[in-house]
Design an enzyme around this catalytic site. Structure first.
Site, PDB file in Angstrom:
ATOM      1  N   ASP A  15       0.837  -1.207   0.000  1.00 32.47           N
ATOM      2  CA  ASP A  15       0.000   0.000   0.000  1.00 32.47           C
ATOM      3  C   ASP A  15       0.868   1.251   0.000  1.00 32.47           C
ATOM      4  O   ASP A  15       1.966   1.262   0.548  1.00 32.47           O
ATOM      5  CB  ASP A  15      -0.904  -0.028   1.248  1.00 32.47           C
ATOM      6  CG  ASP A  15      -2.050   0.965   1.135  1.00 32.47           C
ATOM      7  OD1 ASP A  15      -2.311   1.469   0.019  1.00 32.47           O
ATOM      8  OD2 ASP A  15      -2.687   1.242   2.169  1.00 32.47           O
ATOM      9  N   ARG A  28      -0.369   8.947 -10.383  1.00 35.36           N
ATOM     10  CA  ARG A  28      -0.431   7.717  -9.578  1.00 35.36           C
ATOM     11  C   ARG A  28       0.251   6.544 -10.283  1.00 35.36           C
ATOM     12  O   ARG A  28       0.866   5.692  -9.641  1.00 35.36           O
ATOM     13  CB  ARG A  28      -1.894   7.363  -9.275  1.00 35.36           C
ATOM     14  CG  ARG A  28      -2.571   8.361  -8.349  1.00 35.36           C
ATOM     15  CD  ARG A  28      -4.047   7.996  -8.152  1.00 35.36           C
ATOM     16  NE  ARG A  28      -4.199   6.696  -7.540  1.00 35.36           N
ATOM     17  CZ  ARG A  28      -4.124   6.446  -6.225  1.00 35.36           C
ATOM     18  NH1 ARG A  28      -3.922   7.441  -5.401  1.00 35.36           N
ATOM     19  NH2 ARG A  28      -4.268   5.237  -5.762  1.00 35.36           N
ATOM     20  N   HIS A  32       2.800   3.305  -9.011  1.00 29.53           N
ATOM     21  CA  HIS A  32       2.666   1.862  -9.254  1.00 29.53           C
ATOM     22  C   HIS A  32       3.925   1.322  -9.941  1.00 29.53           C
ATOM     23  O   HIS A  32       4.366   0.209  -9.650  1.00 29.53           O
ATOM     24  CB  HIS A  32       1.420   1.569 -10.093  1.00 29.53           C
ATOM     25  CG  HIS A  32       0.131   1.946  -9.413  1.00 29.53           C
ATOM     26  ND1 HIS A  32      -0.137   1.618  -8.104  1.00 29.53           N
ATOM     27  CD2 HIS A  32      -0.957   2.637  -9.847  1.00 29.53           C
ATOM     28  CE1 HIS A  32      -1.350   2.080  -7.768  1.00 29.53           C
ATOM     29  NE2 HIS A  32      -1.854   2.706  -8.807  1.00 29.53           N
ATOM     30  N   GLU A  62     -11.950  -5.011  -4.763  1.00 29.19           N
ATOM     31  CA  GLU A  62     -12.467  -3.643  -4.625  1.00 29.19           C
ATOM     32  C   GLU A  62     -11.761  -2.667  -5.567  1.00 29.19           C
ATOM     33  O   GLU A  62     -12.308  -1.631  -5.922  1.00 29.19           O
ATOM     34  CB  GLU A  62     -12.305  -3.157  -3.178  1.00 29.19           C
ATOM     35  CG  GLU A  62     -13.247  -3.817  -2.173  1.00 29.19           C
ATOM     36  CD  GLU A  62     -12.874  -5.270  -1.837  1.00 29.19           C
ATOM     37  OE1 GLU A  62     -11.717  -5.671  -2.079  1.00 29.19           O
ATOM     38  OE2 GLU A  62     -13.760  -5.991  -1.336  1.00 29.19           O
ATOM     39  N   LEU A 126      11.518 -20.368  -4.536  1.00 27.50           N
ATOM     40  CA  LEU A 126      10.444 -19.525  -3.991  1.00 27.50           C
ATOM     41  C   LEU A 126       9.149 -19.680  -4.797  1.00 27.50           C
ATOM     42  O   LEU A 126       9.183 -19.695  -6.026  1.00 27.50           O
ATOM     43  CB  LEU A 126      10.900 -18.054  -4.054  1.00 27.50           C
ATOM     44  CG  LEU A 126       9.854 -17.002  -3.673  1.00 27.50           C
ATOM     45  CD1 LEU A 126       9.576 -17.027  -2.169  1.00 27.50           C
ATOM     46  CD2 LEU A 126      10.311 -15.607  -4.099  1.00 27.50           C
TER      47      LEU A 126
END
Ligand code: FPP
Length: 235
Positions: A15, A28, A32, A62, A126
């Site tokens: 976040d 924005r 990201h 959401e 992994l």
């Protein structure tokens, strides 16, 4: 700092990309993009810490309510990331997996994801799990539907439904529960992430925004985990 008690499975709520970009007067989308570099750093840190599973909340159910342009830029970033990084994941013995309502993703993203999963499926290092179009409640709804269909067909009896059967009906039943859940950017909430799986996970919340969360910050979160005494409801 690797120890026999190193967390086997770390899950992260990534976040703060938007705030990181805003602080710099950037769109924005740039937050990201910087966040994608932190994804790379997180994978590299997991190699060093000998973590077996890393689950990243990359796009929530959401998140579909965000502006169309931001969703598009995230999907393009994801597709580009997967296409560019798949050969590296193959080489580094990473096994890629995904959980969520994946059929809602754009076709090109689904293809890139399918290709990455297919090419890495025999890897033994992994396991990197991307939670995409994912919601914890939606996963429970999907589990309930699966079990209800089986009951209607007579394959199971309602009284046979228990924790094991629910676990076996999750998007990826093979994943162990996360030992450590990290959330960046200081928010104190779960945001519909892995609601079934995190019952006994240790939580570490850091104020660091995700694009600034690199090896040092990751190791600090794991140090905090080492200081915890896990009791699983016992004394
Ligand atoms: C939350 O920050 C982050 C997301 C909704 C997307 C996470 C995506 C990435 C880290 C980059 C791409 C991922 C991969 C796997 C390549 P936010 O936008 O909610 O930030 P804010 O709360 O500051 O607005």
């Amino acid at each position: 700092m690797v120890s026999k008690d190193s967390p086997k499975h770390i899950a992260i709520i990534m976040d703060g990309n938007g705030r990181w970009a805003k602080e710099r007067g950037l769109p924005r989308r740039k937050g990201h993009e910087a966040g994608a570099d932190s994804v790379h750093a997180a994978i590299e840190t997991c190699f060093k810490l000998e973590v077996s599973y890393l689950t990243l909340y990359a796009f929530s159910w959401e998140n579909w309510s965000r502006p169309k342009a931001e969703i598009e830029s995230l999907m393009i970033l994801l597709e580009k990331y997967l296409t560019k990084k798949t050969p590296e994941l193959v080489e580094k013995n990473v096994r890629l997996k995904a959980i969520g309502r994946l059929s809602h993703l754009p076709k090109r993203c689904q293809e890139a994801l399918k290709n990455g999963i297919e090419k890495t499926k025999h890897n033994t290092g992994l396991t990197l799990v991307l939670a995409l179009s994912y919601g914890g409640r939606e996963e429970m709804v999907d589990v309930a539907r699966t079990l209800a269909e089986k009951a209607v067909k007579g394959e199971i009896k309602p009284e046979e439904i228990n924790s094991d059967l629910i676990q076996a009906s999750l998007y990826d039943p093979e994943l162990p529960d996360p030992d450590l859940l990290i959330r960046t950017s200081g928010e104190m909430r779960l945001s519909n992430f892995l609601l079934w799986q995190i019952s006994y996970s240790e939580m570490v919340i850091t104020k660091t925004l995700w694009p600034d969360f690199r090896e040092d910050q990751f190791k600090e979160a794991v140090e905090e985990y080492f200081r915890r005494h896990r009791r699983f409801g016992k004394v």
